[in-house]
Design a protein around this motif. Sequence first.
Motif, PDB file in Angstrom:
ATOM      1  N   THR A   1      41.627  54.970   5.953  1.00 36.62           N
ATOM      2  CA  THR A   1      41.470  53.786   5.783  1.00 36.62           C
ATOM      3  C   THR A   1      41.473  53.024   7.216  1.00 36.62           C
ATOM      4  O   THR A   1      40.469  52.114   7.577  1.00 36.62           O
ATOM      5  N   GLY A   2      42.241  53.484   8.429  1.00 38.97           N
ATOM      6  CA  GLY A   2      42.078  52.993   9.565  1.00 38.97           C
ATOM      7  C   GLY A   2      42.582  51.492   9.595  1.00 38.97           C
ATOM      8  O   GLY A   2      43.249  50.896   8.808  1.00 38.97           O
ATOM      9  N   THR A   3      42.054  50.665  10.611  1.00 42.93           N
ATOM     10  CA  THR A   3      42.118  49.366  11.064  1.00 42.93           C
ATOM     11  C   THR A   3      41.082  48.704  10.827  1.00 42.93           C
ATOM     12  O   THR A   3      39.912  49.143  10.837  1.00 42.93           O
ATOM     13  N   GLY A   4      41.188  47.463  10.715  1.00 46.46           N
ATOM     14  CA  GLY A   4      39.837  46.488  10.720  1.00 46.46           C
ATOM     15  C   GLY A   4      40.173  45.294   9.871  1.00 46.46           C
ATOM     16  O   GLY A   4      41.383  44.395  10.366  1.00 46.46           O
ATOM     17  N   SER A   5      39.956  45.140   8.692  1.00 47.06           N
ATOM     18  CA  SER A   5      40.012  44.019   7.817  1.00 47.06           C
ATOM     19  C   SER A   5      41.735  44.123   7.320  1.00 47.06           C
ATOM     20  O   SER A   5      42.139  45.072   7.501  1.00 47.06           O
ATOM     21  N   ASP A   6      41.769  43.163   6.774  1.00 43.32           N
ATOM     22  CA  ASP A   6      43.306  42.710   6.240  1.00 43.32           C
ATOM     23  C   ASP A   6      43.402  43.968   5.250  1.00 43.32           C
ATOM     24  O   ASP A   6      44.550  44.356   4.854  1.00 43.32           O
ATOM     25  N   LEU A   7      42.386  44.096   4.343  1.00 43.30           N
ATOM     26  CA  LEU A   7      42.548  44.867   3.209  1.00 43.30           C
ATOM     27  C   LEU A   7      42.791  46.401   3.545  1.00 43.30           C
ATOM     28  O   LEU A   7      43.581  46.956   3.019  1.00 43.30           O
ATOM     29  N   ARG A   8      42.041  46.576   4.709  1.00 41.43           N
ATOM     30  CA  ARG A   8      42.230  48.260   5.146  1.00 41.43           C
ATOM     31  C   ARG A   8      43.777  48.458   5.671  1.00 41.43           C
ATOM     32  O   ARG A   8      44.275  49.281   5.750  1.00 41.43           O
ATOM     33  N   VAL A   9      44.308  47.044   6.289  1.00 41.89           N
ATOM     34  CA  VAL A   9      45.632  47.470   6.897  1.00 41.89           C
ATOM     35  C   VAL A   9      46.527  47.476   5.864  1.00 41.89           C
ATOM     36  O   VAL A   9      47.551  48.204   6.039  1.00 41.89           O
ATOM     37  N   THR A  10      46.296  46.682   4.797  1.00 43.47           N
ATOM     38  CA  THR A  10      47.373  46.787   3.636  1.00 43.47           C
ATOM     39  C   THR A  10      47.203  48.123   2.941  1.00 43.47           C
ATOM     40  O   THR A  10      48.223  48.811   2.569  1.00 43.47           O
ATOM     41  N   VAL A  11      46.269  48.932   2.753  1.00 46.16           N
ATOM     42  CA  VAL A  11      45.806  49.875   2.251  1.00 46.16           C
ATOM     43  C   VAL A  11      46.662  50.989   3.008  1.00 46.16           C
ATOM     44  O   VAL A  11      47.378  51.799   2.627  1.00 46.16           O
ATOM     45  N   THR A  12      46.472  50.938   4.371  1.00 44.11           N
ATOM     46  CA  THR A  12      46.930  51.689   5.457  1.00 44.11           C
ATOM     47  C   THR A  12      48.725  52.107   5.076  1.00 44.11           C
ATOM     48  O   THR A  12      49.063  52.771   5.072  1.00 44.11           O
ATOM     49  N   ILE A  13      49.123  50.633   5.134  1.00 44.40           N
ATOM     50  CA  ILE A  13      50.599  50.511   4.884  1.00 44.40           C
ATOM     51  C   ILE A  13      51.049  50.761   3.732  1.00 44.40           C
ATOM     52  O   ILE A  13      51.880  51.524   3.680  1.00 44.40           O
ATOM     53  N   LEU A  14      50.276  50.560   2.681  1.00 45.70           N
ATOM     54  CA  LEU A  14      50.759  51.164   1.243  1.00 45.70           C
ATOM     55  C   LEU A  14      50.473  52.738   1.222  1.00 45.70           C
ATOM     56  O   LEU A  14      51.746  53.152   0.866  1.00 45.70           O
ATOM     57  N   GLY A  15      49.672  53.317   1.807  1.00 46.55           N
ATOM     58  CA  GLY A  15      49.674  54.675   1.945  1.00 46.55           C
ATOM     59  C   GLY A  15      50.785  55.198   2.584  1.00 46.55           C
ATOM     60  O   GLY A  15      51.334  56.602   2.356  1.00 46.55           O
TER      61      GLY A  15
END
Length: 146
Positions: free
Chosen positions: A32-46
């Motif tokens: 998911t990497g970085t970028g939008s807030d959703l991607r950051v949230t998914v990265t942290i969740l993973g």
Amino acid sequence: MTRYRLDRSHLMVLAGVCFIVAAVGVLVAFLTGTGSDLRVTVTILGAVVAVVALLVAAVMNLRPPTVVTLDRAGFVARGRHGDVTWKQVESVGVSDGMLRFTDGTGTVTAFPLSLVDRTRRAELIREVYDRLNQANGYRRFDLAEG
């Protein structure tokens, strides 16, 4: 009170599943990497899922869960409803890898011996017979009968 813990073979399966979940969590976090807030949230969740899965594997292997507890009054088997007292037991036997207790109503409670650490299975069976004899005040149950 004596506690018998889960066999290591079952713990290795649990650890394997936890490692797979952790690997998927890490994969999701990296893809998911970085970028939008959703991607950051998914990265942290993973990443959180990966860490939790590794912690579960570590805790379960360092301190396996108790599957059966024996005391003076009776026994409690994990996954079974309610306690069984020694006075309720009419017969006990071992067959097909199961420790079977029959109470006065004819209800059979079967406990799979494969759940108990293999080095302590014979000890569990011996202690069940000893506790039954102690609860009845005489030598009612003989290991040779089971």
